[in-house]
Design an enzyme around this catalytic site. Structure first.
Site, PDB file in Angstrom:
ATOM      1  N   ASP A  66    -124.127  14.943   9.997  1.00  0.00           N
ATOM      2  CA  ASP A  66    -123.836  15.054   8.569  1.00  0.00           C
ATOM      3  C   ASP A  66    -124.736  14.165   7.706  1.00  0.00           C
ATOM      4  OD1 ASP A  66    -122.580  12.797   9.670  1.00  0.00           O
ATOM      5  OD2 ASP A  66    -120.572  13.614   9.429  1.00  0.00           O
ATOM      6  N   ASN A 135    -108.277  10.277   9.347  1.00  0.00           N
ATOM      7  CA  ASN A 135    -107.488  11.490   9.072  1.00  0.00           C
ATOM      8  C   ASN A 135    -107.766  12.590  10.094  1.00  0.00           C
ATOM      9  OD1 ASN A 135    -110.052  12.321   8.385  1.00  0.00           O
ATOM     10  ND2 ASN A 135    -109.578  12.877   6.262  1.00  0.00           N
ATOM     11  N   HIS A 137    -110.845  13.746  10.962  1.00  0.00           N
ATOM     12  CA  HIS A 137    -112.056  14.565  10.797  1.00  0.00           C
ATOM     13  C   HIS A 137    -113.043  14.298  11.919  1.00  0.00           C
ATOM     14  CE1 HIS A 137    -114.002  11.295   7.999  1.00  0.00           C
ATOM     15  NE2 HIS A 137    -114.514  11.179   9.203  1.00  0.00           N
ATOM     16  N   GLU A 142    -113.144  18.025   7.327  1.00  0.00           N
ATOM     17  CA  GLU A 142    -111.904  17.381   6.904  1.00  0.00           C
ATOM     18  C   GLU A 142    -110.695  18.234   7.302  1.00  0.00           C
ATOM     19  OE1 GLU A 142    -112.045  14.429   6.052  1.00  0.00           O
ATOM     20  OE2 GLU A 142    -113.507  13.952   4.504  1.00  0.00           O
TER      21      GLU A 142
HETATM   22  C1  F6R Z   1    -120.384  10.215  11.016  1.00  0.00           C
HETATM   23  C2  F6R Z   1    -119.289  11.158  11.195  1.00  0.00           C
HETATM   24  C3  F6R Z   1    -117.874  10.744  11.005  1.00  0.00           C
HETATM   25  C4  F6R Z   1    -117.531   9.391  11.652  1.00  0.00           C
HETATM   26  C5  F6R Z   1    -116.098   9.012  11.372  1.00  0.00           C
HETATM   27  C6  F6R Z   1    -115.747   7.658  11.941  1.00  0.00           C
HETATM   28  O1  F6R Z   1    -121.634  10.827  11.232  1.00  0.00           O
HETATM   29  O2  F6R Z   1    -119.543  12.293  11.440  1.00  0.00           O
HETATM   30  O3  F6R Z   1    -117.017  11.737  11.532  1.00  0.00           O
HETATM   31  O4  F6R Z   1    -117.757   9.473  13.032  1.00  0.00           O
HETATM   32  O5  F6R Z   1    -115.882   9.002   9.979  1.00  0.00           O
HETATM   33  O6  F6R Z   1    -116.476   6.687  11.271  1.00  0.00           O
HETATM   34  P1  F6R Z   1    -116.452   5.158  11.761  1.00  0.00           P
HETATM   35  O7  F6R Z   1    -117.132   5.145  13.085  1.00  0.00           O
HETATM   36  O8  F6R Z   1    -117.258   4.426  10.714  1.00  0.00           O
HETATM   37  O9  F6R Z   1    -115.033   4.762  11.824  1.00  0.00           O
END
Ligand code: F6R
Length: 253
Positions: A66, A135, A137, A142
């Site tokens: 992303d 959440n 995702h 989402e």
């Molecule tokens: C990032 C991504 C997100 C993160 C998720 C957890 O490229 O795709 O799904 O893996 O938001 O983020 P952290 O590791 O910062 O808790």
């Protein structure tokens, strides 16, 4: 498969060793890469292990999950900049093979179609690394995203923007939207490793473990994947039912 490790450092050892072995076995592998706090110790250990083993990464192809819309690749908070800082600049990758969505694309929908197309032309992903949002995702898919959704533009959930505000300086606004690889592309990966560390992930890990498969918790789709490993540390496992924890700890020696 669920694996529980004591802490994020032992997870980083395990996942980086797994990446090294994968790349030694298939030097032209296609990797699906994630950003975020969870991945930082993993990339740091991987860089050290790759140097130590003189691993050839020049034939690897990668696709990041992303990117924020509105941030250029050289914006310090873009995911392109994150990847440079934590991984790409440290090893001799072939820059032409490293792909991220373009947060400044003029026609975002066309860009999503082209990103999906490039991924298909590369033969799909051999190994997908994932973190998970509080959440549920995965990527920036989402809650409520259809499981068959390809790469698309997403409006970030309020909780995601609050969670990610820790990466932005005080007073700076977290972008409201992003481009994300879709659930469909993630699920097509031949192997998936999702890592969840820290107490903030305990609730979603317990919901994943105990509940059914639902689009309300995107993470649960991994229960359908034939080769997905969920790797958590003790803090993220802290709300799992005791029998699950005992069983898995024994299973992991
Ligand atoms: C990032 C991504 C997100 C993160 C998720 C957890 O490229 O795709 O799904 O893996 O938001 O983020 P952290 O590791 O910062 O808790």
């Amino acid at each position: 498969m669920l694996k529980i490790f004591p802490d994020s450092s032992s997870i980083a050892d395990y996942v980086s060793a797994m990446l090294v072995a994968k790349i030694q076995a298939k030097p032209d592998a296609v990797l699906g890469l994630a950003t975020g706090g969870t991945m930082e110790p993993i990339y740091a250990k991987f860089v050290a292990a790759a140097r130590h083993t003189e691993l050839d990464v020049s034939r690897l192809t990668s696709f990041n999950l992303d990117e924020y819309i509105g941030l250029s690749a050289d914006h310090p908070k873009s995911y392109a900049a994150y990847m440079q800082e934590h991984l790409f600049r440290h090893l001799a990758f072939d820059a032409a093979r490293l792909h991220l969505p373009d947060g400044l694309a003029q026609d975002l929908n066309a860009h999503c179609r082209s990103y999906s197309g490039k991924l298909q032309s590369a033969g799909g992903i051999d190994l997908q690394l994932l973190g998970v949002g509080g959440n549920g995702h995965i990527g920036f898919n989402e809650p409520g995203t259809a499981f068959d959704c390809p790469c698309h533009v997403v409006e970030l959930a309020e909780q995601t923007r609050i969670d990610n505000s820790r990466f932005f300086a005080e007073g700076k606004i977290v972008p409201v939207s992003a481009i994300t690889m879709g659930m469909a592309e993630i699920m097509q990966a031949r192997e998936i490793v999702l890592v969840a560390t820290g107490e903030a992930k305990a609730r979603i890990v317990a919901e994943w473990y105990q509940g059914g498969i639902t689009e309300a918790i995107p993470f649960t789709v991994l229960k359908r994947h034939p080769a997905a490993t969920i790797i958590v540390d003790a803090a993220a496992a802290s709300l799992l039912p005791e029998e699950a924890t005992q069983q898995r700890l024994v299973a992991n020696g």
